[in-house]
Design a protein around this motif. Structure first.
Motif, mmCIF file in Angstrom:
data_model
loop_
_atom_site.group_PDB
_atom_site.id
_atom_site.type_symbol
_atom_site.label_atom_id
_atom_site.label_comp_id
_atom_site.label_asym_id
_atom_site.label_seq_id
_atom_site.Cartn_x
_atom_site.Cartn_y
_atom_site.Cartn_z
ATOM 1 N N ALA A 345 0.817 -1.221 0.000
ATOM 2 C CA ALA A 345 0.000 0.000 0.000
ATOM 3 C C ALA A 345 0.846 1.265 0.000
ATOM 4 O O ALA A 345 0.316 2.366 -0.202
ATOM 5 N N SER A 346 2.156 1.129 0.199
ATOM 6 C CA SER A 346 3.021 2.302 0.344
ATOM 7 C C SER A 346 3.472 2.843 -1.005
ATOM 8 O O SER A 346 3.827 2.087 -1.912
ATOM 9 N N ASP A 347 3.497 4.186 -1.121
ATOM 10 C CA ASP A 347 4.038 4.832 -2.320
ATOM 11 C C ASP A 347 5.350 5.561 -2.009
ATOM 12 O O ASP A 347 5.772 6.436 -2.772
ATOM 13 N N ALA A 348 6.000 5.204 -0.895
ATOM 14 C CA ALA A 348 7.280 5.837 -0.557
ATOM 15 C C ALA A 348 8.332 5.483 -1.598
ATOM 16 O O ALA A 348 8.367 4.362 -2.127
ATOM 17 N N THR A 349 9.207 6.429 -1.884
ATOM 18 C CA THR A 349 10.261 6.196 -2.868
ATOM 19 C C THR A 349 11.221 5.102 -2.407
ATOM 20 O O THR A 349 11.566 4.194 -3.170
ATOM 21 N N PHE A 350 11.653 5.180 -1.143
ATOM 22 C CA PHE A 350 12.577 4.198 -0.583
ATOM 23 C C PHE A 350 11.898 3.493 0.587
ATOM 24 O O PHE A 350 11.329 4.139 1.474
ATOM 25 N N LYS A 351 11.982 2.162 0.587
ATOM 26 C CA LYS A 351 11.379 1.337 1.639
ATOM 27 C C LYS A 351 12.480 0.518 2.306
ATOM 28 O O LYS A 351 13.258 -0.156 1.618
ATOM 29 N N ILE A 352 12.506 0.580 3.627
ATOM 30 C CA ILE A 352 13.559 -0.093 4.394
ATOM 31 C C ILE A 352 12.936 -1.015 5.423
ATOM 32 O O ILE A 352 12.034 -0.618 6.164
ATOM 33 N N LEU A 353 13.425 -2.253 5.461
ATOM 34 C CA LEU A 353 13.094 -3.176 6.543
ATOM 35 C C LEU A 353 14.178 -3.060 7.605
ATOM 36 O O LEU A 353 15.363 -3.259 7.322
ATOM 37 N N SER A 354 13.766 -2.742 8.837
ATOM 38 C CA SER A 354 14.684 -2.733 9.975
ATOM 39 C C SER A 354 14.459 -4.033 10.740
ATOM 40 O O SER A 354 13.408 -4.232 11.365
ATOM 41 N N SER A 355 15.432 -4.928 10.675
ATOM 42 C CA SER A 355 15.281 -6.270 11.235
ATOM 43 C C SER A 355 16.272 -6.494 12.367
ATOM 44 O O SER A 355 17.459 -6.197 12.220
ATOM 45 N N PRO A 356 15.827 -7.050 13.505
ATOM 46 C CA PRO A 356 16.766 -7.330 14.589
ATOM 47 C C PRO A 356 17.803 -8.397 14.236
ATOM 48 O O PRO A 356 18.830 -8.488 14.905
ATOM 49 N N THR A 357 17.525 -9.212 13.205
ATOM 50 C CA THR A 357 18.438 -10.287 12.812
ATOM 51 C C THR A 357 18.652 -10.273 11.302
ATOM 52 O O THR A 357 17.862 -9.695 10.556
ATOM 53 N N PRO A 358 19.704 -10.944 10.808
ATOM 54 C CA PRO A 358 20.006 -10.907 9.371
ATOM 55 C C PRO A 358 18.941 -11.581 8.515
ATOM 56 O O PRO A 358 18.282 -12.528 8.935
ATOM 57 N N VAL A 359 18.821 -11.088 7.294
ATOM 58 C CA VAL A 359 17.975 -11.694 6.276
ATOM 59 C C VAL A 359 18.840 -12.262 5.153
ATOM 60 O O VAL A 359 18.588 -13.340 4.630
ATOM 61 N N VAL A 360 19.892 -11.533 4.788
ATOM 62 C CA VAL A 360 20.803 -11.956 3.719
ATOM 63 C C VAL A 360 22.031 -12.663 4.276
ATOM 64 O O VAL A 360 22.425 -13.722 3.807
ATOM 65 N N GLY A 361 22.674 -12.055 5.308
ATOM 66 C CA GLY A 361 23.929 -12.620 5.802
ATOM 67 C C GLY A 361 25.083 -12.251 4.872
ATOM 68 O O GLY A 361 25.079 -11.172 4.277
ATOM 69 N N PRO A 362 26.067 -13.136 4.681
ATOM 70 C CA PRO A 362 26.133 -14.487 5.231
ATOM 71 C C PRO A 362 26.408 -14.489 6.737
ATOM 72 O O PRO A 362 27.073 -13.606 7.255
ATOM 73 N N ASP A 363 25.879 -15.498 7.397
ATOM 74 C CA ASP A 363 26.105 -15.692 8.820
ATOM 75 C C ASP A 363 27.124 -16.813 8.989
ATOM 76 O O ASP A 363 27.317 -17.635 8.094
ATOM 77 N N ARG A 364 27.771 -16.838 10.156
ATOM 78 C CA ARG A 364 28.664 -17.947 10.416
ATOM 79 C C ARG A 364 27.846 -19.228 10.497
ATOM 80 O O ARG A 364 26.757 -19.255 11.063
ATOM 81 N N ALA A 365 28.375 -20.285 9.928
ATOM 82 C CA ALA A 365 27.600 -21.512 9.754
ATOM 83 C C ALA A 365 27.443 -22.292 11.046
ATOM 84 O O ALA A 365 26.393 -22.858 11.321
ATOM 85 N N LYS A 366 28.465 -22.314 11.871
ATOM 86 C CA LYS A 366 28.488 -23.216 13.016
ATOM 87 C C LYS A 366 27.493 -22.791 14.098
ATOM 88 O O LYS A 366 27.611 -21.726 14.695
ATOM 89 N N GLY A 367 26.495 -23.632 14.331
ATOM 90 C CA GLY A 367 25.608 -23.452 15.465
ATOM 91 C C GLY A 367 24.554 -22.374 15.339
ATOM 92 O O GLY A 367 23.793 -22.153 16.278
#
Length: 480
Positions: A345-367
């Motif tokens: 529904a938003s017509d904002a030019t720039f849209k940002i997701l502020s996430s407490p945790t990563p979405v893309v990473g890369p994250d460390r694999a172990k554990g």
């Protein structure tokens, strides 16, 4: 002879330190027995919109916190040496006792004055108060005066700050905001001020700040927060640093929580208690200490060119250890539906997701099994990365203790990790392990600034990484 001189010198130094501590304790005792109250934990302006704001504060007995007595271990996580978790909480480093009394708030602009009635605070809510101020004018600078008193006859204590309300959704107004994450009290890098990033962010005069979680650490020493009293102490101590006071009195805050703010590492609703502290206890304290009054997932608009979505990553998640699949989720169905509806529904030019945790990473694999870049949540992660890319969104993420800019190889989604709030908190990734996803990698502390403006009729967004001293270490510029 030399041994006697050294012994005498050490004894003299210890006596001086003991006298200094004694003087502070006597001063605090005097303050507690006086008619005065204090705002040692400052105040916060939260959930700012074009017409309203939430003001949070806490009444305190003493003007200053209990001084730091313990030495720190080496990095990372400079925890205190020989800390006694069973000592009285009001004697712990950084302790700030609350005080009974009343609070009133004044918000003033060039042509408007709003005063709230005097309200009593309660020990049951840790002597905190939250009040939503409404009827504000958009894109207007306001001053805030928070007043406290022990009784109607007692002297009044005041602190002041300022903020500028958001512009309306059709106004192409330039915006600069900052973002940070991961601040452990004992990882401070300025023994007088607390964390250097706050003073350096304030120099940029941001319109607001996004804190993406791990504001406190219940499960790190000094103390381990095994009950509600110790958990509340963590908030008192971190909020008493002068750099945080100065920054948040003058910079509106949108606060998110992560695992360490609610219970312990990788916390979820079915987590076992941390000592006596339960997940439900953690939620109660977070809602008490955070300048937020509604749902923890929400979106806010800042003029024509910017809209930010702040999501909840702990309250609705499936068991981290459950097999991956269509029904396994971090966000939960209700939040996902809300997210899709509001984004589309938003017509904002720039849209940002502020996430407490990563979405893309890369994250460390172990554990690692608790974020969208891990295989444990691959199904939802794959959907989310594609959806965000299709919507031409960007991601700002917390939780990782290193700075990076990464690009998902399958969707092109860009993610910006702020890094921790001090260099001594940085760890978890090899600085030489530069992956194809990385456009920028730095295993140090700092913060992120985001600038939205127009060059002629062209909207531009800049993501700027800073080190803890306020020096630019990377910049990504994107035009629309």
């Amino acid at each position: 002879m030399l041994f006697k001189m050294i012994k005498k010198y050490i004894l003299k130094k210890n006596i001086i330190a003991l006298i200094g501590t004694f003087v502070v304790l006597i001063s605090n005792l005097h303050a507690q027995n006086s008619d005065h109250v204090y705002f040692t934990n400052g105040f916060k302006i939260g959930e700012l919109s074009h017409s309203s704001a939430v003001v949070w504060t806490r009444l305190c007995k003493s003007e200053k916190p209990v001084p730091i007595k313990h030495q720190q271990k080496g990095a990372p996580f400079r925890s205190p040496i020989d800390f006694d978790n069973n000592m009285p909480v009001n004697e712990m480093d950084g302790a700030v006792e609350g005080s009974f009394g009343q609070i009133s708030i004044e918000v003033r602009s060039k042509d408007t004055v709003i005063n709230t009635p005097w309200e009593y605070v309660s020990e049951y809510k840790d002597f905190t108060l939250k009040h939503r101020i409404t009827g504000l004018k958009s894109n207007t600078e306001h001053t805030v005066t928070v007043k406290g008193r022990k009784s109607t006859e007692a002297p009044i204590t005041e602190i002041q700050g300022r903020f500028t309300t958001a512009p309306l959704a059709n106004e192409p107004i330039p915006v600069l905001f900052t973002s940070s994450t991961c601040q452990y009290f004992w990882s401070y890098d300025d023994p007088e001020r607390g964390f250097k990033i706050y003073d350096n962010m304030l120099k940029l005069n941001p319109l607001f700040h996004c804190q993406t979680g791990d504001y406190v650490y219940y499960d790190k020493a000094g103390p381990m927060a095994y009950n509600m009293e110790l958990a509340r102490h963590k908030w008192h101590a971190i909020n008493s640093w002068p750099s945080l006071n100065n920054f948040y009195n003058n910079t509106p805050l949108y606060l998110q929580k992560d695992d360490h703010d609610v219970l312990k590492d990788d916390a979820m609703p079915n987590s076992t208690p941390f000592g006596e502290l339960s997940f439900e206890d953690g939620l109660l304290i977070w809602n008490e200490q955070a300048p937020i009054m509604d749902k923890s997932y929400r979106t806010f608009r800042w003029g024509k060119d910017l809209q930010i979505w702040m999501v909840e990553g702990r309250d609705y998640r499936s068991d981290n250890k459950a097999p991956d699949g269509e029904d396994k989720s971090i966000w939960g169905k209700e939040q996902i539906e809300w997210f899709k509806q509001t984004v589309e529904a938003s017509d904002a030019t720039f849209k940002i997701l502020s996430s407490p945790t990563p979405v893309v990473g890369p994250d460390r694999a172990k554990g690692k099994i608790d974020n969208h870049s891990n295989d444990s949540f691959k199904t939802e992660g794959d959907w989310l990365r594609k959806y965000l890319s299709d919507q031409k969104m960007f991601v700002i993420n917390g939780d990782r203790h290193w700075q990076y800019v990464s690009v998902d190889p399958d969707t092109g989604l860009m993610e910006f990790s702020q890094g921790p709030s001090s260099d001594s908190h940085a760890q978890g990734w090899d600085a030489n392990d530069i992956r194809p996803e990385h456009k920028f990698l730095r295993v140090k502390g700092g913060f992120l600034a985001v600038k939205v403006h127009r060059e002629g009729n062209t909207p531009v967004i800049e993501f700027i990484h800073y080190d803890v001293d306020g020096n630019i270490v990377n910049k990504e510029t994107i035009s629309r």
